[in-house]
Design a protein around this motif. Sequence first.
Motif, PDB file in Angstrom:
ATOM      1  N   LEU A 245       0.829  -1.210   0.000  1.00 43.34           N
ATOM      2  CA  LEU A 245       0.000   0.000   0.000  1.00 43.34           C
ATOM      3  C   LEU A 245       0.858   1.254   0.000  1.00 43.34           C
ATOM      4  O   LEU A 245       0.536   2.240  -0.671  1.00 43.34           O
ATOM      5  CB  LEU A 245      -0.917  -0.021   1.228  1.00 43.34           C
ATOM      6  CG  LEU A 245      -1.905   1.133   1.401  1.00 43.34           C
ATOM      7  CD1 LEU A 245      -2.861   1.223   0.230  1.00 43.34           C
ATOM      8  CD2 LEU A 245      -2.685   0.963   2.707  1.00 43.34           C
ATOM      9  N   ARG A 246       1.981   1.206   0.732  1.00 47.08           N
ATOM     10  CA  ARG A 246       2.853   2.387   0.832  1.00 47.08           C
ATOM     11  C   ARG A 246       3.779   2.563  -0.371  1.00 47.08           C
ATOM     12  O   ARG A 246       4.001   3.676  -0.836  1.00 47.08           O
ATOM     13  CB  ARG A 246       3.731   2.280   2.077  1.00 47.08           C
ATOM     14  CG  ARG A 246       3.031   2.433   3.391  1.00 47.08           C
ATOM     15  CD  ARG A 246       4.037   2.494   4.526  1.00 47.08           C
ATOM     16  NE  ARG A 246       3.346   2.653   5.783  1.00 47.08           N
ATOM     17  CZ  ARG A 246       3.059   1.662   6.623  1.00 47.08           C
ATOM     18  NH1 ARG A 246       3.443   0.428   6.315  1.00 47.08           N
ATOM     19  NH2 ARG A 246       2.407   1.887   7.744  1.00 47.08           N
ATOM     20  N   PHE A 247       4.347   1.459  -0.830  1.00 46.14           N
ATOM     21  CA  PHE A 247       5.452   1.552  -1.780  1.00 46.14           C
ATOM     22  C   PHE A 247       5.203   0.866  -3.118  1.00 46.14           C
ATOM     23  O   PHE A 247       6.082   0.863  -3.982  1.00 46.14           O
ATOM     24  CB  PHE A 247       6.720   0.938  -1.156  1.00 46.14           C
ATOM     25  CG  PHE A 247       7.121   1.550   0.149  1.00 46.14           C
ATOM     26  CD1 PHE A 247       7.707   2.813   0.189  1.00 46.14           C
ATOM     27  CD2 PHE A 247       6.891   0.893   1.346  1.00 46.14           C
ATOM     28  CE1 PHE A 247       8.069   3.393   1.392  1.00 46.14           C
ATOM     29  CE2 PHE A 247       7.258   1.458   2.557  1.00 46.14           C
ATOM     30  CZ  PHE A 247       7.847   2.711   2.580  1.00 46.14           C
ATOM     31  N   GLY A 248       4.034   0.289  -3.300  1.00 49.59           N
ATOM     32  CA  GLY A 248       3.780  -0.437  -4.534  1.00 49.59           C
ATOM     33  C   GLY A 248       4.687  -1.658  -4.605  1.00 49.59           C
ATOM     34  O   GLY A 248       4.911  -2.348  -3.618  1.00 49.59           O
ATOM     35  N   ASP A 249       5.221  -1.919  -5.774  1.00 48.32           N
ATOM     36  CA  ASP A 249       6.065  -3.097  -5.973  1.00 48.32           C
ATOM     37  C   ASP A 249       7.547  -2.768  -6.007  1.00 48.32           C
ATOM     38  O   ASP A 249       8.345  -3.522  -6.577  1.00 48.32           O
ATOM     39  CB  ASP A 249       5.665  -3.799  -7.276  1.00 48.32           C
ATOM     40  CG  ASP A 249       4.235  -4.319  -7.221  1.00 48.32           C
ATOM     41  OD1 ASP A 249       3.843  -4.818  -6.157  1.00 48.32           O
ATOM     42  OD2 ASP A 249       3.521  -4.197  -8.235  1.00 48.32           O
ATOM     43  N   THR A 250       7.940  -1.639  -5.406  1.00 46.85           N
ATOM     44  CA  THR A 250       9.355  -1.281  -5.397  1.00 46.85           C
ATOM     45  C   THR A 250      10.142  -2.251  -4.526  1.00 46.85           C
ATOM     46  O   THR A 250       9.611  -2.806  -3.571  1.00 46.85           O
ATOM     47  CB  THR A 250       9.564   0.148  -4.865  1.00 46.85           C
ATOM     48  OG1 THR A 250       8.999   0.220  -3.547  1.00 46.85           O
ATOM     49  CG2 THR A 250       8.894   1.165  -5.760  1.00 46.85           C
ATOM     50  N   PRO A 251      11.424  -2.484  -4.811  1.00 48.13           N
ATOM     51  CA  PRO A 251      12.233  -3.401  -4.000  1.00 48.13           C
ATOM     52  C   PRO A 251      12.295  -2.944  -2.545  1.00 48.13           C
ATOM     53  O   PRO A 251      12.267  -1.748  -2.249  1.00 48.13           O
ATOM     54  CB  PRO A 251      13.628  -3.329  -4.658  1.00 48.13           C
ATOM     55  CG  PRO A 251      13.364  -2.839  -6.037  1.00 48.13           C
ATOM     56  CD  PRO A 251      12.176  -1.931  -5.946  1.00 48.13           C
TER      57      PRO A 251
END
Length: 605
Positions: free
Chosen positions: A480-486
């Motif tokens: 929810l906060r960062f999407g699919d970022t590493p």
Amino acid sequence: MNHDQLDQAAAEWLRLDQNPTTRSEIEGLVSSKDYNELSARFSTRIAFGTAGLRAKMAAGTAYMNDLVVIQATQGLVRYAAEHVEGAKERGIVIGYDHRAVEGMSSERFAQLAGNVARQEGWRVYAFEGLVHTPMVPFATTKLNAALGLMITASHNPAADNGYKVYWSNSVQIIPPHDDGIAARISQSLDVARSVWDLSSTAPAWDGTEDMKRQYLEMAASLATRREDNAASNLVFTYTAMHGVGLPFATAAFESFGSRKESFSVVQEQAQPDPRFPTVRFPNPEEKGALDLAIAHADRAGSIIVLANDPDADRFCAAEKVEGTWKVFTGDQLGTLLGAWVLAKYKESGAPIEKLAMCASTVSSKMLRTVAKKEGFVFRDTLTGFKYLGNEVLKLAEEGYAPLFAYEEAIGYLHGEVVRDKDGVTALVSFCEMAVALKKEGKTISAHLDSLYDRYGFFTTSNSYFICRDPAKTDKIFTTLRFGDTPSSSHSRDSLKLPTTLAGFPITYLRDLTVGFDSSNPPSFEPNLPIDPKTHMISFAVGSTVSGDGVEVTGTVRTSGTEPKIKFYLEGSGADRRLVESKLAQVREALGTEWLRWEEFGLERA
């Protein structure tokens, strides 16, 4: 933990534990080599947090039991002795409720805690017999004690118990003391055999009855219309929910002037019973919990139901209007009680700018709106009375009269003596309000409608999803906060918080886990404290952008004591139909778009 480590943990447990019941549990698991169950018992230690301890009563470091209580008390009193001046002389107040399973009980836990404190050189004020939770912070204040300890699981399931700590300011502990106490507990695991001896002749504290008398005098002082109360023929139905509240609620009701016959008790739920046989879940908020009380009220000709939870620190109420029962939500009660405190404060002639009230940030924003219109001070806090209580103290130090605070989970603080939620003082205030309204020919529900007419319509929609896997919960909020970022890129600077919900633009976002508040540029630092150990995101779908005059605000957060992702939603505006429609859309989208409950396999409430 591998098998060898589990064997070692079990052996250490058996070296220390002197309770035959819990010893037998572990001996049986060791004998049968049940490593799955041994892992559940010993792979973790029950975490000490700002709510103290709370878990099922069973053997092992992960649960509530004699040994865990002894170890926790050793760490607690040793930490407090290092951080509170004159702590041992000031002493510790100890109370307990009626919780019990085979071989364990709240009373036994309280006795063992008292033994530990005495052996550490502390003065002990141990209540004689069952008390409701507010008695402990009340007595901690009155006695100027260094600590208060209440053994209770409040409204948790029957098999649970808890260990609730109050600091020297008579408020539940907050950081950094929670971490400090936890660390001291981990250094205090060895146990002397002498603390197990409950046959010792330690001098009993003889102040129980006097402290109860002082408490009831305080509760009665909140009522100022004794003649009206005495003259009213309004009948109230009361349920103690199989808890300890009956003697305190009955005495408080009579102390503010009402007649005994006006208090009709649900006898099936009147006496303390740790099995809670007539309710599925001993929480007045739960659906169906008031069914027995409502049936009793119908037979008694009563139109108002009053309820305390089992340790009587929470309060709930319902009213029958035109043949239909309405159970008030925690926020509706907060608005009603806050408005009543305001009305009586105005009658006193005191300057309105000195009045102060508080609510938790997940509670309704209606009281804040009332404060803006009426001119008194309002502040919100993080969730929990540990924060509300400290804010009340701060307001008093600043010269204000902080006479009311609440959180939506049916917790209400009245006056300036008990710095915690108190279901009995809430009952007193509610009953006097109901009597006054009846004298005017108004129902409580009609009065609530009149408050909506004056300050705007507010309605809430609160619930939760169950997630039993903490890793899955973390993934939901991380996505929810960062999407699919590493994961290596996860920081406040890489936030990708949502911009819409249910197709409506988001006008406000605050994340108290990572420390972000969109309303406070350029730093975007939140005004409330951040807590990286829990997930908590608040938002608003504004009325100006969507053009419908309706605002929906909300918070989604994890629970500190249950496997739940909780959400708190509120719609407000002039048009009730539009408010309820938009609120329903946002509620549905919160589950499907943000929490993705079906994809992650969450259970609905």
